[in-house]
Design an enzyme around this catalytic site. Structure first.
Site, PDB file in Angstrom:
ATOM      1  N   GLU A  64      -2.727  -0.483  -6.917  1.00  0.00           N
ATOM      2  CA  GLU A  64      -1.602  -0.245  -7.835  1.00  0.00           C
ATOM      3  C   GLU A  64      -1.322  -1.496  -8.679  1.00  0.00           C
ATOM      4  O   GLU A  64      -1.168  -2.599  -8.139  1.00  0.00           O
ATOM      5  CB  GLU A  64      -0.347   0.154  -7.029  1.00  0.00           C
ATOM      6  CG  GLU A  64       0.870   0.386  -7.916  1.00  0.00           C
ATOM      7  CD  GLU A  64       2.003   1.149  -7.242  1.00  0.00           C
ATOM      8  OE1 GLU A  64       1.834   1.618  -6.100  1.00  0.00           O
ATOM      9  OE2 GLU A  64       3.067   1.268  -7.883  1.00  0.00           O
ATOM     10  N   ASP A 123       6.048   7.863  -0.416  1.00  0.00           N
ATOM     11  CA  ASP A 123       7.429   7.486  -0.080  1.00  0.00           C
ATOM     12  C   ASP A 123       8.231   7.270  -1.374  1.00  0.00           C
ATOM     13  O   ASP A 123       9.434   7.007  -1.327  1.00  0.00           O
ATOM     14  CB  ASP A 123       7.479   6.263   0.844  1.00  0.00           C
ATOM     15  CG  ASP A 123       6.943   5.005   0.190  1.00  0.00           C
ATOM     16  OD1 ASP A 123       6.298   5.094  -0.877  1.00  0.00           O
ATOM     17  OD2 ASP A 123       7.161   3.915   0.763  1.00  0.00           O
TER      18      ASP A 123
END
Ligand code: KIV
Length: 278
Positions: free
Chosen positions: A185, A47
């Site tokens: 992440e 995204d």
């Protein structure tokens, strides 16, 4: 010889053999074709589409329709890699039913092999329901850009012992719920390594160090297509922005001066036809 499509088992076997898994983002047909030809294992229609390609300031405004549109284009370029569609903000937080409906859209309408969704805690039930419904899921922990505001911005996560423990518990819970892979992440290297060792499923790191089972980068970051802020974890393997800048400036100048198009770019007409014409 035709290469075999990469499935969940192949990724698990890579982890078991200690063979690193490669992942890159793609948002369109030509980049997808390139990554597939170059034998990248998994292609993520992230995204990050929102800020990298569509010009939004972050990923929050990205819609399911936009993700489906781009995932379909990527699907047309991919034969071997595993294709993962990223569930945008609002497409899975409303509860398992909405998440299943949207996960099924990714598979039926866009041809995704799996979906990725951000978050642990309350998202564990969503992952459980999605996988039971037959939608393979990749988890995403650490810095989750869709909710970066709640995490204090785009910063390293799991940097205290307590937070690292919560992160590991979330990872184990996602695995238990059926996730077949987890993106980590912006997590301290040591934490990502520990989580990776604690899991049977592979981890893919971005800003999480070399102890993960694989790595992911954004296509445009790797190629140096974007100027502006570059996160510490990005390695630019090329400076395509400079090359693109030079090429477009040369085109502009040659059109203005009349140097382009040159004779070799033009189509001749047979002289007997020319005689008739004039
Ligand atoms: O949206 C995205 O591109 C991602 C990757 C960077 C993991 O989530």
């Amino acid at each position: 010889m035709a290469r075999k499509r990469i499935g969940i088992d192949a990724l698990r076997r890579k982890k078991e053999r200690g063979e690193k898994i490669t992942m890159l983002t793609a948002y369109d047909f030509p980049s997808a074709q390139l990554l597939d030809e170059l034998e990248i294992d998994t292609i993520l229609v992230g995204d990050s589409l929102g800020n990298v390609v569509l010009g939004y300031k972050d990923t929050v405004p990205v819609t399911m329709d936009e993700m489906i549109h781009h995932t379909r284009a990527v699907r047309r370029g991919v034969e071997t890699a595993m294709l993962i569609g990223d569930m945008p903000f609002g497409s899975f937080q409303l509860g398992p039913e909405t998440a299943i409906a949207n996960g099924v859209r990714f598979m039926k309408e866009a041809g995704a092999d799996a979906v990725k969704l951000e978050g642990g805690g309350p998202m564990v039930e969503v992952v459980d329901r999605l996988t039971k419904a037959g939608v393979p899921v990749v988890g995403h922990l650490g810095l989750t850009p869709q909710t970066a505001g709640m995490l204090g911005g785009y910063r390293v996560q799991g940097e205290t012992a307590d937070k690292a423990k919560v992160l590991q518990d979330d990872a184990l819970a996602l695995q238990q719920a059926g996730a077949f892979m987890i993106v980590l992440e912006c997590v301290p290297e040591v934490v990502a390594t520990k989580v990776t060792q604690a899991l049977a499923i592979p981890t893919i790191g971005i800003g999480a160090g070399p102890g993960c089972d694989g790595q992911v980068l954004v296509f445009h970051d790797l190629l140096g297509i974007r100027s502006g802020f570059t996160p510490k974890f990005v390695k630019k393997y090329a400076q395509l922005e400079t090359i693109m800048h030079e090429a477009i400036s040369a085109y502009r100048d040659e059109v203005k001066s009349g140097a382009f198009p040159a004779p070799e770019h033009c189509f001749p007409m047979a002289s007997k036809e020319l005689d008739k014409l004039y």
